[in-house]
Write a protein that holds these residues in place. Structure first.
Motif, PDB file in Angstrom:
ATOM      1  N   THR A   1      -8.414   5.838  11.983  1.00  0.00           N
ATOM      2  CA  THR A   1      -7.980   4.470  12.252  1.00  0.00           C
ATOM      3  C   THR A   1      -7.743   3.701  10.949  1.00  0.00           C
ATOM      4  N   LEU A   2      -8.733   3.782  10.058  1.00  0.00           N
ATOM      5  CA  LEU A   2      -8.596   3.066   8.787  1.00  0.00           C
ATOM      6  C   LEU A   2      -7.532   3.718   7.911  1.00  0.00           C
ATOM      7  N   GLY A   3      -7.280   5.012   8.129  1.00  0.00           N
ATOM      8  CA  GLY A   3      -6.183   5.676   7.426  1.00  0.00           C
ATOM      9  C   GLY A   3      -4.844   5.096   7.828  1.00  0.00           C
ATOM     10  N   VAL A   4      -4.692   4.742   9.119  1.00  0.00           N
ATOM     11  CA  VAL A   4      -3.471   4.086   9.582  1.00  0.00           C
ATOM     12  C   VAL A   4      -3.326   2.721   8.919  1.00  0.00           C
ATOM     13  N   VAL A   5      -4.448   1.990   8.815  1.00  0.00           N
ATOM     14  CA  VAL A   5      -4.430   0.678   8.148  1.00  0.00           C
ATOM     15  C   VAL A   5      -3.965   0.822   6.705  1.00  0.00           C
ATOM     16  N   VAL A   6      -4.497   1.823   6.011  1.00  0.00           N
ATOM     17  CA  VAL A   6      -4.134   2.048   4.608  1.00  0.00           C
ATOM     18  C   VAL A   6      -2.669   2.452   4.483  1.00  0.00           C
ATOM     19  N   ALA A   7      -2.189   3.319   5.401  1.00  0.00           N
ATOM     20  CA  ALA A   7      -0.799   3.770   5.358  1.00  0.00           C
ATOM     21  C   ALA A   7       0.168   2.605   5.569  1.00  0.00           C
ATOM     22  N   VAL A   8      -0.145   1.741   6.536  1.00  0.00           N
ATOM     23  CA  VAL A   8       0.690   0.567   6.791  1.00  0.00           C
ATOM     24  C   VAL A   8       0.662  -0.362   5.587  1.00  0.00           C
ATOM     25  N   PHE A   9      -0.515  -0.512   4.988  1.00  0.00           N
ATOM     26  CA  PHE A   9      -0.659  -1.336   3.788  1.00  0.00           C
ATOM     27  C   PHE A   9       0.251  -0.850   2.664  1.00  0.00           C
ATOM     28  N   ILE A  10       0.258   0.453   2.407  1.00  0.00           N
ATOM     29  CA  ILE A  10       1.080   1.018   1.337  1.00  0.00           C
ATOM     30  C   ILE A  10       2.567   0.817   1.627  1.00  0.00           C
ATOM     31  N   MET A  11       2.967   1.021   2.876  1.00  0.00           N
ATOM     32  CA  MET A  11       4.380   0.864   3.241  1.00  0.00           C
ATOM     33  C   MET A  11       4.841  -0.587   3.085  1.00  0.00           C
ATOM     34  N   CYS A  12       3.955  -1.538   3.360  1.00  0.00           N
ATOM     35  CA  CYS A  12       4.319  -2.949   3.239  1.00  0.00           C
ATOM     36  C   CYS A  12       4.363  -3.420   1.785  1.00  0.00           C
ATOM     37  N   TYR A  13       3.496  -2.853   0.948  1.00  0.00           N
ATOM     38  CA  TYR A  13       3.377  -3.344  -0.424  1.00  0.00           C
ATOM     39  C   TYR A  13       4.301  -2.633  -1.412  1.00  0.00           C
ATOM     40  N   CYS A  14       4.621  -1.364  -1.157  1.00  0.00           N
ATOM     41  CA  CYS A  14       5.409  -0.592  -2.129  1.00  0.00           C
ATOM     42  C   CYS A  14       6.754  -1.227  -2.465  1.00  0.00           C
ATOM     43  N   PRO A  15       7.554  -1.697  -1.471  1.00  0.00           N
ATOM     44  CA  PRO A  15       8.844  -2.306  -1.832  1.00  0.00           C
ATOM     45  C   PRO A  15       8.713  -3.489  -2.782  1.00  0.00           C
ATOM     46  N   PHE A  16       7.679  -4.326  -2.556  1.00  0.00           N
ATOM     47  CA  PHE A  16       7.493  -5.495  -3.411  1.00  0.00           C
ATOM     48  C   PHE A  16       7.226  -5.090  -4.855  1.00  0.00           C
ATOM     49  N   TYR A  17       6.307  -4.126  -5.045  1.00  0.00           N
ATOM     50  CA  TYR A  17       5.942  -3.743  -6.403  1.00  0.00           C
ATOM     51  C   TYR A  17       7.006  -2.881  -7.056  1.00  0.00           C
ATOM     52  N   CYS A  18       7.787  -2.174  -6.276  1.00  0.00           N
ATOM     53  CA  CYS A  18       8.909  -1.426  -6.862  1.00  0.00           C
ATOM     54  C   CYS A  18       9.937  -2.382  -7.441  1.00  0.00           C
ATOM     55  N   VAL A  19      10.187  -3.490  -6.748  1.00  0.00           N
ATOM     56  CA  VAL A  19      11.086  -4.515  -7.276  1.00  0.00           C
ATOM     57  C   VAL A  19      10.449  -5.202  -8.482  1.00  0.00           C
ATOM     58  N   SER A  20       9.140  -5.408  -8.424  1.00  0.00           N
ATOM     59  CA  SER A  20       8.433  -6.069  -9.526  1.00  0.00           C
ATOM     60  C   SER A  20       8.501  -5.263 -10.824  1.00  0.00           C
ATOM     61  N   LEU A  21       8.676  -3.964 -10.734  1.00  0.00           N
ATOM     62  CA  LEU A  21       8.768  -3.136 -11.928  1.00  0.00           C
ATOM     63  C   LEU A  21       9.956  -3.527 -12.806  1.00  0.00           C
ATOM     64  N   SER A  22      10.949  -4.178 -12.221  1.00  0.00           N
ATOM     65  CA  SER A  22      12.155  -4.506 -12.975  1.00  0.00           C
ATOM     66  C   SER A  22      12.248  -5.972 -13.361  1.00  0.00           C
ATOM     67  N   ARG A  23      11.187  -6.764 -13.053  1.00  0.00           N
ATOM     68  CA  ARG A  23      11.233  -8.185 -13.410  1.00  0.00           C
ATOM     69  C   ARG A  23       9.833  -8.720 -13.668  1.00  0.00           C
ATOM     70  N   SER A  24       9.758  -9.860 -14.399  1.00  0.00           N
ATOM     71  CA  SER A  24       8.480 -10.511 -14.662  1.00  0.00           C
ATOM     72  C   SER A  24       8.462 -11.952 -14.176  1.00  0.00           C
ATOM     73  N   ASP A  25       9.617 -12.507 -13.823  1.00  0.00           N
ATOM     74  CA  ASP A  25       9.680 -13.876 -13.327  1.00  0.00           C
ATOM     75  C   ASP A  25       9.693 -13.878 -11.807  1.00  0.00           C
ATOM     76  N   ILE A  26       8.936 -14.788 -11.219  1.00  0.00           N
ATOM     77  CA  ILE A  26       8.949 -14.974  -9.777  1.00  0.00           C
ATOM     78  C   ILE A  26       9.552 -16.343  -9.505  1.00  0.00           C
ATOM     79  N   THR A  27      10.708 -16.361  -8.876  1.00  0.00           N
ATOM     80  CA  THR A  27      11.417 -17.608  -8.608  1.00  0.00           C
ATOM     81  C   THR A  27      11.561 -17.787  -7.113  1.00  0.00           C
ATOM     82  N   MET A  28      12.162 -18.915  -6.732  1.00  0.00           N
ATOM     83  CA  MET A  28      12.472 -19.109  -5.323  1.00  0.00           C
ATOM     84  C   MET A  28      13.461 -18.034  -4.928  1.00  0.00           C
TER      85      MET A  28
END
Length: 324
Positions: free
Chosen positions: A244-271
């Motif tokens: 059960t908690l493995g599903v929670v972790v898997a969903v967590f990784i899928m939700c967060y990976c796109p954000f941090y992959c984009v963050s790898l190419s920038r340092s400014d957070i704007t609107m």
């Protein structure tokens, strides 16, 4: 320049341009974000009340889930409305409020990641060292770890946003912006690489051990004695919790990976643009999905919600109800 195109027409050349979105697109985003925010607050509040009220749920694992639900509750209560305001073409709440909102965001969202690490450690010990789990993972130790988790997140948020808090608005190029500047390298390492690596390594080990234990139980289930069958039942419950908690972790990784992959190419957070708005919403959506997963996989959560909704928790001795 037409004054209607400015965020603050009275400021003329120092005001930001007002780049309006299509009305239908804006309404769709507002309705969606409002619904998800309300759902996130309600569902995580149910988790918080359930674990806090019913004594049977006062276990080390559930204490970590309680901490995770608290951070997700704050995300739904504060960060989702803040993200909705960032979708607006102009920021009208001032530079200080902009920095404070990001401070709360960098406090609550990373706390979900650290709590995921604690969950992974808990499941690792439960599956890989079950005989010493009760002595290693105690409620007192878990409470200390949860406290350290939140202290770490406060320190992390203050450190990474120090310049922005010291001088709010220093990175704005015009009035009507909400812009911060952070160290992209530090942010990626502390908020993504370290926690994700720890989670993946621990759960890979848990998966390997869980598979071997499941095979062993299937091979010897017919030969076990009564005393051994109790042990098998315990192992099955631990394996179910790990799954059960493995599903929670898997969903967590899928939700967060796109954000941090984009963050790898920038340092400014704007609107954000439409793309950045989507990946930010995806991160926040994780806080709503966690209690939904509990509802599907944890019978105790469904039972406790029924008792809460029907107001049976107001009855005397309701905290001692059997919901497992």
């Amino acid at each position: 320049m037409d004054e209607a195109e400015l965020c603050f027409p009275q400021l003329l050349n120092t005001s930001c341009l007002k780049n309006t979105r299509p009305y239908s697109e804006s309404m769709l985003i507002y309705i969606l974000m409002s619904f998800v925010s309300l759902l996130t607050v309600v569902l995580n509040l149910l988790v918080i009340v359930s674990i806090s009220h019913f004594r049977q749920l006062h276990t080390p694992t559930n204490l970590i889930i309680l901490s995770l639900a608290a951070s997700d509750f704050l995300v739904g209560l504060f960060i989702m409305p803040f993200q909705t305001l960032l979708i607006e073409p102009c920021w009208f709440l001032g530079d200080l409020m902009c920095s404070l909102c990001f401070f709360v965001a960098f406090l609550t969202v990373p706390s979900s990641e650290v709590n995921m690490v604690l969950i992974s450690v808990d499941r690792y010990v439960a599956i890989c060292d079950p005989l010493r789990y009760s002595t290693k993972i105690t409620q007192k130790r878990v409470k200390i770890c949860v406290l350290l988790c939140w202290i770490y997140c406060v320190f992390y948020s203050f450190t990474i946003l120090y310049d922005n808090l010291k001088e709010p608005g220093r990175y704005n190029s015009c009035y009507g912006q909400c812009v911060i500047n952070i160290s992209g390298t530090v942010h990626i390492i502390l908020a993504f690489i370290l926690p994700i690596s720890t989670i993946v390594i621990l759960y890979l080990r848990v998966f390997v051990v869980a598979v071997s234990q499941a095979r062993a139980m299937r091979s010897h289930i017919t030969a076990v004695k009564l005393q051994s069958s109790v042990t098998v039942t315990v192992k099955k419950s631990e394996l179910k919790a790990a799954r059960t908690l493995g599903v929670v972790v898997a969903v967590f990784i899928m939700c967060y990976c796109p954000f941090y992959c984009v963050s790898l190419s920038r340092s400014d957070i704007t609107m954000a643009s439409s793309t950045n708005t989507f990946i930010n919403i995806l991160v926040l959506l994780n806080s709503c999905l966690n209690p939904v997963i509990y509802a599907f996989f944890y019978p105790w959560f469904r039972k406790s919600v029924k008792l809460i909704v029907t107001l049976q928790i107001l009855q005397p001795h309701s905290s001692q109800a059997n919901i497992m």
